[in-house]
Design a protein around this motif. Structure first.
Motif, PDB file in Angstrom:
ATOM      1  N   LEU A 214       0.061  13.650   4.754  1.00 18.95           N
ATOM      2  CA  LEU A 214      -1.359  13.719   5.078  1.00 18.95           C
ATOM      3  C   LEU A 214      -2.005  12.350   4.920  1.00 18.95           C
ATOM      4  CD1 LEU A 214      -4.070  15.283   5.598  1.00 18.95           C
ATOM      5  CD2 LEU A 214      -4.182  15.563   3.115  1.00 18.95           C
ATOM      6  N   LEU A 215      -1.728  11.696   3.799  1.00 17.21           N
ATOM      7  CA  LEU A 215      -2.360  10.408   3.517  1.00 17.21           C
ATOM      8  C   LEU A 215      -1.851   9.308   4.446  1.00 17.21           C
ATOM      9  CD1 LEU A 215      -2.424  10.562  -0.386  1.00 17.21           C
ATOM     10  CD2 LEU A 215      -4.255  11.155   1.229  1.00 17.21           C
ATOM     11  N   LEU A 216      -0.592   9.376   4.842  1.00 14.17           N
ATOM     12  CA  LEU A 216      -0.067   8.383   5.788  1.00 14.17           C
ATOM     13  C   LEU A 216      -0.700   8.540   7.167  1.00 14.17           C
ATOM     14  CD1 LEU A 216       3.730   8.256   4.879  1.00 14.17           C
ATOM     15  CD2 LEU A 216       2.068   6.388   4.687  1.00 14.17           C
ATOM     16  N   SER A 217      -0.907   9.782   7.589  1.00 14.86           N
ATOM     17  CA  SER A 217      -1.481   9.990   8.918  1.00 14.86           C
ATOM     18  C   SER A 217      -3.002   9.815   8.919  1.00 14.86           C
ATOM     19  CB  SER A 217      -1.100  11.363   9.468  1.00 14.86           C
ATOM     20  OG  SER A 217      -1.689  12.377   8.708  1.00 14.86           O
ATOM     21  N   ASP A 218      -3.641  10.039   7.789  1.00 16.40           N
ATOM     22  CA  ASP A 218      -5.100   9.920   7.681  1.00 16.40           C
ATOM     23  C   ASP A 218      -5.452   9.213   6.371  1.00 16.40           C
ATOM     24  OD1 ASP A 218      -6.024  11.524  10.053  1.00 16.40           O
ATOM     25  OD2 ASP A 218      -4.807  13.035   9.022  1.00 16.40           O
ATOM     26  N   PRO A 219      -5.313   7.881   6.310  1.00 15.25           N
ATOM     27  CA  PRO A 219      -5.557   7.159   5.050  1.00 15.25           C
ATOM     28  C   PRO A 219      -6.961   7.367   4.477  1.00 15.25           C
ATOM     29  CG  PRO A 219      -4.488   5.727   6.646  1.00 15.25           C
ATOM     30  CD  PRO A 219      -4.856   6.987   7.365  1.00 15.25           C
ATOM     31  N   GLU A 220      -7.920   7.701   5.333  1.00 11.15           N
ATOM     32  CA  GLU A 220      -9.277   7.941   4.828  1.00 11.15           C
ATOM     33  C   GLU A 220      -9.341   9.185   3.941  1.00 11.15           C
ATOM     34  OE1 GLU A 220      -8.758   7.902   8.334  1.00 11.15           O
ATOM     35  OE2 GLU A 220      -8.996   5.741   8.437  1.00 11.15           O
ATOM     36  N   ALA A 221      -8.338  10.035   4.017  1.00 13.46           N
ATOM     37  CA  ALA A 221      -8.303  11.253   3.194  1.00 13.46           C
ATOM     38  C   ALA A 221      -8.069  10.933   1.716  1.00 13.46           C
ATOM     39  CB  ALA A 221      -7.224  12.204   3.704  1.00 13.46           C
ATOM     40  N   ILE A 222      -7.666   9.707   1.422  1.00 14.61           N
ATOM     41  CA  ILE A 222      -7.408   9.326   0.026  1.00 14.61           C
ATOM     42  C   ILE A 222      -8.637   9.568  -0.846  1.00 14.61           C
ATOM     43  CG2 ILE A 222      -6.977   7.366  -1.514  1.00 14.61           C
ATOM     44  CD1 ILE A 222      -5.015   6.318   0.605  1.00 14.61           C
ATOM     45  N   GLU A 223      -9.806   9.168  -0.356  1.00 14.69           N
ATOM     46  CA  GLU A 223     -11.023   9.348  -1.161  1.00 14.69           C
ATOM     47  C   GLU A 223     -11.346  10.827  -1.359  1.00 14.69           C
ATOM     48  OE1 GLU A 223     -12.619   7.252  -3.142  1.00 14.69           O
ATOM     49  OE2 GLU A 223     -10.983   5.941  -2.511  1.00 14.69           O
ATOM     50  N   ASP A 224     -11.129  11.630  -0.317  1.00 16.25           N
ATOM     51  CA  ASP A 224     -11.322  13.086  -0.460  1.00 16.25           C
ATOM     52  C   ASP A 224     -10.412  13.645  -1.537  1.00 16.25           C
ATOM     53  OD1 ASP A 224     -13.319  13.618   1.312  1.00 16.25           O
ATOM     54  OD2 ASP A 224     -12.090  14.802   2.693  1.00 16.25           O
ATOM     55  N   LEU A 225      -9.146  13.247  -1.488  1.00 20.64           N
ATOM     56  CA  LEU A 225      -8.174  13.749  -2.459  1.00 20.64           C
ATOM     57  C   LEU A 225      -8.504  13.243  -3.856  1.00 20.64           C
ATOM     58  CD1 LEU A 225      -5.673  15.382  -3.080  1.00 20.64           C
ATOM     59  CD2 LEU A 225      -4.280  13.403  -2.402  1.00 20.64           C
ATOM     60  N   ARG A 226      -8.919  11.999  -3.968  1.00 17.31           N
ATOM     61  CA  ARG A 226      -9.300  11.437  -5.271  1.00 17.31           C
ATOM     62  C   ARG A 226     -10.473  12.226  -5.867  1.00 17.31           C
ATOM     63  NH1 ARG A 226      -7.235   6.470  -6.289  1.00 17.31           N
ATOM     64  NH2 ARG A 226      -7.269   5.774  -4.139  1.00 17.31           N
ATOM     65  N   THR A 227     -11.459  12.523  -5.039  1.00 18.29           N
ATOM     66  CA  THR A 227     -12.624  13.297  -5.489  1.00 18.29           C
ATOM     67  C   THR A 227     -12.216  14.704  -5.900  1.00 18.29           C
ATOM     68  OG1 THR A 227     -14.079  12.015  -4.054  1.00 18.29           O
ATOM     69  CG2 THR A 227     -14.893  14.169  -4.782  1.00 18.29           C
ATOM     70  N   LEU A 228     -11.380  15.318  -5.080  1.00 23.12           N
ATOM     71  CA  LEU A 228     -10.910  16.671  -5.367  1.00 23.12           C
ATOM     72  C   LEU A 228     -10.166  16.706  -6.702  1.00 23.12           C
ATOM     73  CD1 LEU A 228      -9.332  18.958  -2.706  1.00 23.12           C
ATOM     74  CD2 LEU A 228      -8.505  18.942  -5.024  1.00 23.12           C
ATOM     75  N   LEU A 229      -9.273  15.752  -6.926  1.00 22.32           N
ATOM     76  CA  LEU A 229      -8.505  15.733  -8.175  1.00 22.32           C
ATOM     77  C   LEU A 229      -9.393  15.496  -9.385  1.00 22.32           C
ATOM     78  CD1 LEU A 229      -5.348  13.790  -7.000  1.00 22.32           C
ATOM     79  CD2 LEU A 229      -5.544  16.237  -7.475  1.00 22.32           C
TER      80      LEU A 229
ATOM     81  N   MET B 120       0.816  -1.201   0.000  1.00 19.01           N
ATOM     82  CA  MET B 120       0.000   0.000   0.000  1.00 19.01           C
ATOM     83  C   MET B 120       0.855   1.258   0.000  1.00 19.01           C
ATOM     84  SD  MET B 120      -2.935   1.336  -0.017  1.00 19.01           S
ATOM     85  CE  MET B 120      -3.834   2.781   0.427  1.00 19.01           C
ATOM     86  N   ASP B 121       2.017   1.198   0.641  1.00 16.31           N
ATOM     87  CA  ASP B 121       2.863   2.392   0.711  1.00 16.31           C
ATOM     88  C   ASP B 121       3.326   2.841  -0.672  1.00 16.31           C
ATOM     89  OD1 ASP B 121       4.097   4.457   2.199  1.00 16.31           O
ATOM     90  OD2 ASP B 121       6.018   3.427   1.994  1.00 16.31           O
ATOM     91  N   ALA B 122       3.694   1.898  -1.536  1.00 16.28           N
ATOM     92  CA  ALA B 122       4.120   2.264  -2.894  1.00 16.28           C
ATOM     93  C   ALA B 122       2.952   2.870  -3.671  1.00 16.28           C
ATOM     94  CB  ALA B 122       4.671   1.048  -3.628  1.00 16.28           C
ATOM     95  N   GLU B 123       1.775   2.309  -3.486  1.00 16.97           N
ATOM     96  CA  GLU B 123       0.581   2.829  -4.159  1.00 16.97           C
ATOM     97  C   GLU B 123       0.246   4.229  -3.639  1.00 16.97           C
ATOM     98  OE1 GLU B 123      -4.103   1.628  -4.336  1.00 16.97           O
ATOM     99  OE2 GLU B 123      -2.635   0.005  -4.328  1.00 16.97           O
ATOM    100  N   LEU B 124       0.354   4.408  -2.340  1.00 19.09           N
ATOM    101  CA  LEU B 124       0.096   5.712  -1.727  1.00 19.09           C
ATOM    102  C   LEU B 124       1.101   6.749  -2.225  1.00 19.09           C
ATOM    103  CD1 LEU B 124      -1.118   6.490   1.727  1.00 19.09           C
ATOM    104  CD2 LEU B 124       1.027   7.529   1.044  1.00 19.09           C
ATOM    105  N   THR B 125       2.366   6.358  -2.301  1.00 10.84           N
ATOM    106  CA  THR B 125       3.405   7.262  -2.789  1.00 10.84           C
ATOM    107  C   THR B 125       3.151   7.650  -4.236  1.00 10.84           C
ATOM    108  OG1 THR B 125       5.022   6.391  -1.229  1.00 10.84           O
ATOM    109  CG2 THR B 125       5.896   7.494  -3.186  1.00 10.84           C
ATOM    110  N   SER B 126       2.780   6.681  -5.046  1.00 12.24           N
ATOM    111  CA  SER B 126       2.488   6.947  -6.456  1.00 12.24           C
ATOM    112  C   SER B 126       1.300   7.905  -6.584  1.00 12.24           C
ATOM    113  CB  SER B 126       2.191   5.630  -7.171  1.00 12.24           C
ATOM    114  OG  SER B 126       1.850   5.864  -8.502  1.00 12.24           O
ATOM    115  N   PHE B 127       0.279   7.687  -5.779  1.00 11.11           N
ATOM    116  CA  PHE B 127      -0.893   8.574  -5.800  1.00 11.11           C
ATOM    117  C   PHE B 127      -0.509   9.975  -5.340  1.00 11.11           C
ATOM    118  CE2 PHE B 127      -4.888  10.081  -3.666  1.00 11.11           C
ATOM    119  CZ  PHE B 127      -5.564  10.385  -4.837  1.00 11.11           C
ATOM    120  N   ALA B 128       0.300  10.078  -4.293  1.00 10.91           N
ATOM    121  CA  ALA B 128       0.746  11.388  -3.801  1.00 10.91           C
ATOM    122  C   ALA B 128       1.575  12.099  -4.866  1.00 10.91           C
ATOM    123  CB  ALA B 128       1.548  11.228  -2.511  1.00 10.91           C
ATOM    124  N   GLN B 129       2.381  11.357  -5.636  1.00  8.15           N
ATOM    125  CA  GLN B 129       3.175  11.974  -6.701  1.00  8.15           C
ATOM    126  C   GLN B 129       2.270  12.554  -7.784  1.00  8.15           C
ATOM    127  OE1 GLN B 129       5.715   8.654  -7.684  1.00  8.15           O
ATOM    128  NE2 GLN B 129       7.402   9.463  -6.446  1.00  8.15           N
TER     129      GLN B 129
END
Length: 137
Positions: free
Chosen positions: A84-99, A1-10
């Motif tokens: 942000l995403l590491l400390s609050d993984p639920e924020a991923i959906e918010d960020l996905r929606t925002l993008l 998940m960390d690699a996926e999270l990093t890729s998404f953050a990039q």
């Protein structure tokens, strides 16, 4: 998940820095600030100021064609978003929606480009959705 999270953050950091040069910036800035307000309210004001400072730096770097500075600013925001995403993984959906709100497909006023090309023999085809510079010798 960390690699996926990093890729998404990039991808998100790159999109954010790109938005800093567009007419959609003020709306994007407000949306990113609200996202931080939801997930890390204690940092939202600092992030808001950092967004303003970064936008000024991005505009200067963009006008000077300073790719190194633009890369550094992208990495800075990748870091902010990744933390942000590491400390609050639920924020991923918010960020996905925002993008998705700021994707070219979500903007009805954005021009659509469709290209088709067929070549045979020694023919060449050059296609671009925007600027193209060709130097043949």
């Amino acid at each position: 998940m960390d690699a996926e999270l990093t890729s998404f953050a990039q991808a998100a950091g790159t999109t954010l820095v790109t938005l800093m040069t567009t007419e959609a910036w003020q709306h994007a800035r407000d949306s990113f600030t609200r996202m931080w307000q939801r997930w890390q309210p204690e940092r939202a004001q600092d992030i808001s100021r950092a967004l303003d400072v970064s936008q000024e730096e991005v505009l200067r770097a963009h006008s000077a064609d300073d790719q190194e500075m633009l890369g550094e600013l992208r990495m800075q925001w990748v870091g902010y978003l990744r933390r942000l995403l590491l400390s609050d993984p639920e924020a991923i959906e918010d960020l996905r929606t925002l993008l998705s709100e700021f994707s070219p497909h979500a903007d009805a006023s954005a021009p659509s480009v469709t290209q088709h090309g067929t070549a045979s023999g020694r023919a060449r085809i050059y296609q671009a959705g925007r600027d193209m510079h060709i130097n043949e010798r």
